[in-house]
Write a protein that holds these residues in place. Structure first.
Motif, PDB file in Angstrom:
ATOM      1  N   GLU A 140      -3.679  -1.198   7.487  1.00 26.35           N
ATOM      2  CA  GLU A 140      -4.757  -0.585   6.699  1.00 26.35           C
ATOM      3  C   GLU A 140      -5.294  -1.576   5.664  1.00 26.35           C
ATOM      4  N   LYS A 147      -8.179   3.512  -4.861  1.00 26.51           N
ATOM      5  CA  LYS A 147      -8.759   2.497  -3.971  1.00 26.51           C
ATOM      6  C   LYS A 147      -9.006   1.182  -4.725  1.00 26.51           C
ATOM      7  N   PHE A 172      -9.981  11.630   1.411  1.00 26.08           N
ATOM      8  CA  PHE A 172     -10.650  11.915   2.688  1.00 26.08           C
ATOM      9  C   PHE A 172      -9.931  11.286   3.880  1.00 26.08           C
ATOM     10  N   CYS A 173      -8.732  10.746   3.662  1.00 26.27           N
ATOM     11  CA  CYS A 173      -8.092   9.947   4.710  1.00 26.27           C
ATOM     12  C   CYS A 173      -6.733  10.526   5.074  1.00 26.27           C
ATOM     13  N   CYS A 221      -0.244   3.521   4.094  1.00 26.88           N
ATOM     14  CA  CYS A 221      -1.093   3.033   3.000  1.00 26.88           C
ATOM     15  C   CYS A 221      -0.699   3.797   1.746  1.00 26.88           C
ATOM     16  N   THR A 246      -3.059   8.105   4.666  1.00 26.06           N
ATOM     17  CA  THR A 246      -2.383   8.070   3.384  1.00 26.06           C
ATOM     18  C   THR A 246      -1.091   8.898   3.342  1.00 26.06           C
ATOM     19  N   ARG A 256      -2.667   4.099  -1.060  1.00 30.26           N
ATOM     20  CA  ARG A 256      -3.776   4.326  -1.990  1.00 30.26           C
ATOM     21  C   ARG A 256      -4.166   5.799  -2.143  1.00 30.26           C
ATOM     22  N   GLY A 257      -3.870   6.606  -1.146  1.00 30.00           N
ATOM     23  CA  GLY A 257      -4.048   8.057  -1.305  1.00 30.00           C
ATOM     24  C   GLY A 257      -5.473   8.564  -1.409  1.00 30.00           C
ATOM     25  N   CYS A 258      -6.449   7.935  -0.730  1.00 27.11           N
ATOM     26  CA  CYS A 258      -7.826   8.457  -0.763  1.00 27.11           C
ATOM     27  C   CYS A 258      -7.833   9.881  -0.197  1.00 27.11           C
TER      28      CYS A 258
HETATM   29  S1  SF4 Z   1      -9.152   5.134   3.256  1.00 23.97           S
HETATM   30 FE1  SF4 Z   1      -8.061   3.194   3.509  1.00 23.97          FE
HETATM   31  S2  SF4 Z   1      -7.345   2.719   1.443  1.00 23.97           S
HETATM   32 FE2  SF4 Z   1      -7.833   4.884   1.432  1.00 23.97          FE
HETATM   33  S3  SF4 Z   1      -5.890   5.916   1.948  1.00 23.97           S
HETATM   34 FE3  SF4 Z   1      -7.009   5.624   3.858  1.00 23.97          FE
HETATM   35  S4  SF4 Z   1      -6.218   3.724   4.674  1.00 23.97           S
HETATM   36 FE4  SF4 Z   1      -5.667   3.778   2.518  1.00 23.97          FE
END
Ligand code: SF4
Length: 513
Positions: free
Chosen positions: A291, A374, A254-255, A248, A258, A250-252
């Protein structure tokens, strides 16, 4: 709880390995606990029930409703979790003797095995959904219970005494960093964190050669397999789930997903896996996993119309039904016409489809801090509007979202909570489930503090109650849709309705109106 890792991470170069392909006679068994080895009455939504602890109905009934055992033939499950199937395919391609077994039939095969591979998703119930429910109901979630039951099986303990090596992998392995004692007590030899295709053969070979294994092996970004290095599954995956891509962009914060590079499978690879699931009649439907399924074939956060439409035309032509694992609100809001066209293709064979969606917050300020990309191709400041638009489009096009909200993330303010509560008001007419999840330190926020129930403020409470009311409002409709057209619908649906009624009654009794 702080990051209390006691494990040392090794590179693959730290162990002596034979890199050439070899055929070995020792058996490798693969398995997962009962909550993962189920097809949830052919409904992935129902699988969320494994996150809950024992509750208002007897455990045996809960198990029957939410995670009945998958069918087996001589102890071999007719389908298995997709991640396990990928590892099975990889090991087979390297010449190993591999067998995927049901956890309740492991005793029949364990004496021939030298290595046991176990897939985990949420082994200690520390994931956001299960830890939230455990905090509210103050009991151990089913998925943690059943992982423990698997690891404490006497037949595994006996085999361990005779030299069995245990290797664990899967999306939930990060939790072992907090449980070094469990790892020692249950004789887990190696924990693999990340995409394992390029390293699992080497680790298994080392285990068979009685070499010391790294206790915690973190697969580096450079070891992530390219598309050609990812094998196709050779036996059915649960509910026809198949990957269409990984990573993914988007680089959130908390995830952890990414951190992985973005790769999309070509159509041929996807169709081959659909064929595997259809063969022998296990699954005539496909659940496309990525994702953000809307981004299939794209290089950034703008959907690629041509590739997305073609993928769905091909999948619908081959299957009786198509679902999605996840998609983002931003891509739906960015391309409403494309979304609706894809929906029309899917609805040629079924009335609705589902996906998991991350709303996370209704506050543009918090969105900017913890998930600045996001909203792409829109600005983070527009996040609440994107959510409203995306959710409205999903409702109109019959995509049923199971949404998450993060409660108690670092830097969350009262203003952020008020904005999320206001957003919930705007979403009340959208057919959906919206689940609030306590913040769990993961990804780039892994060193932050966990959110605990003792930190719940009045605003948090108000938000939790809003979500509960929203879900109660829609749940009967969702139960009806989930079982519509199934021959066993009239038998099983009343049990779910009864379960919901008991919860409603308990909530009312607790004074929540
Ligand atoms: S929470 Fe979803 S959108 Fe954000 S980095 Fe993770 S997989 Fe990607």
């Amino acid at each position: 709880m702080k990051n209390i890792s006691k494990f040392k991470c090794f590179g693959i170069g730290n162990i002596h390995l034979r890199s050439e392909q070899q055929t070995v006679s020792d058996k490798i068994l693969l398995t997962a606990d009962r909550t993962l080895m189920s097809d949830y009455h052919h409904n992935e939504f129902i699988g969320f029930g494994t996150c809950a602890p024992p509750n208002v109905i007897p455990d045996w009934l809960y198990k029957f409703l939410f995670f009945p055992p998958i069918k087996t033939k001589d102890g071999i499950p007719i389908a298995a979790p997709y991640g396990l199937r990928k590892i099975e395919a990889q090991l087979l391609s390297e010449g190993f003797d591999v067998l995927t077994v049901d956890p309740d039939h492991i005793g029949k095969h364990i004496n021939e095995a030298k290595v046991l591979g176990v897939q985990v998703m949420d082994p200690f119930g520390a994931g956001p959904a299960s830890s939230t429910l455990a905090a509210v109901l103050k009991k151990e979630p089913f998925l943690a219970q059943y992982f423990r039951i698997l690891m404490e099986k006497p037949e595994i303990k006996r085999a361990k005494k005779h030299g069995l090596k245990i290797i664990v992998g899967g999306s939930g392995v990060w939790q072992f960093r907090y449980r070094p004692k469990f790892v020692e007590e249950h004789g887990i030899d190696c924990i693999v964190d990340g995409e394992a295709e390029k390293v699992i053969g080497k680790l298994v070979r080392a285990a068979l050669n009685n070499e010391e294994l790294p206790k915690y092996y973190e697969v580096g970004v450079k070891e992530a397999p390219s598309l050609s290095e990812i094998p196709e599954i050779v036996a059915p995956s649960i509910n026809g789930l198949i990957e269409i891509g990984r990573g993914c962009c988007r680089g959130c914060k908390f995830c952890s997903v990414t951190l992985r590079p973005l790769r999309w499978y070509p159509y041929e690879k996807i169709l081959k896996e659909i064929e595997v699931n259809k063969k022998d009649g296990y699954a005539n439907n496909a659940c496309l996993h990525a994702e953000d399924v809307m981004l299939y074939g794209s290089k950034n956060t703008i959907p690629n119309d041509e590739k997305l439409l073609k993928l769905h035309e091909l999948a619908v032509e081959k299957c009786d039904g198509v679902g999605w694992s996840h998609c983002s609100l931003a891509t739906v809001a960015a391309k409403p016409k494309l979304f609706s066209e894809v929906g029309e293709i899917i609805k040629e064979k079924q009335p609705w489809w589902g996906a998991e969606i991350g709303i996370e917050t209704g506050s543009p300020e918090l969105a900017k801090k913890i998930m600045p990309a996001k909203a792409h191709p829109f600005k983070a400041e527009e996040w609440p509007e994107i959510v409203r638009t995306g959710m409205g489009l999903m409702h109109d096009n019959k995509l049923i979202p199971a949404c998450t909200l993060i409660v108690g993330s670092p830097e969350e303010t009262e203003q952020d909570l008020i904005k999320t509560i206001e957003l919930m008001d705007d979403l009340k007419d959208v057919r959906s489930l919206i689940v609030p999840l306590f913040f769990v330190p993961m990804g780039r926020l892994k060193d932050e503090e966990w959110f605990k129930e003792t930190q719940i403020t009045e605003l948090h409470q108000e938000l939790l109650i809003k979500c509960l009311k929203h879900d109660f409002y829609w749940i009967d409709n969702l139960i009806d849709l989930s079982f519509a057209g199934k021959w066993y619908s009239r038998l099983i649906r009343p049990f779910y309705r009864l379960f919901v009624e008991i919860i409603r009654y308990k909530v009312k009794k607790a004074g929540i109106k």
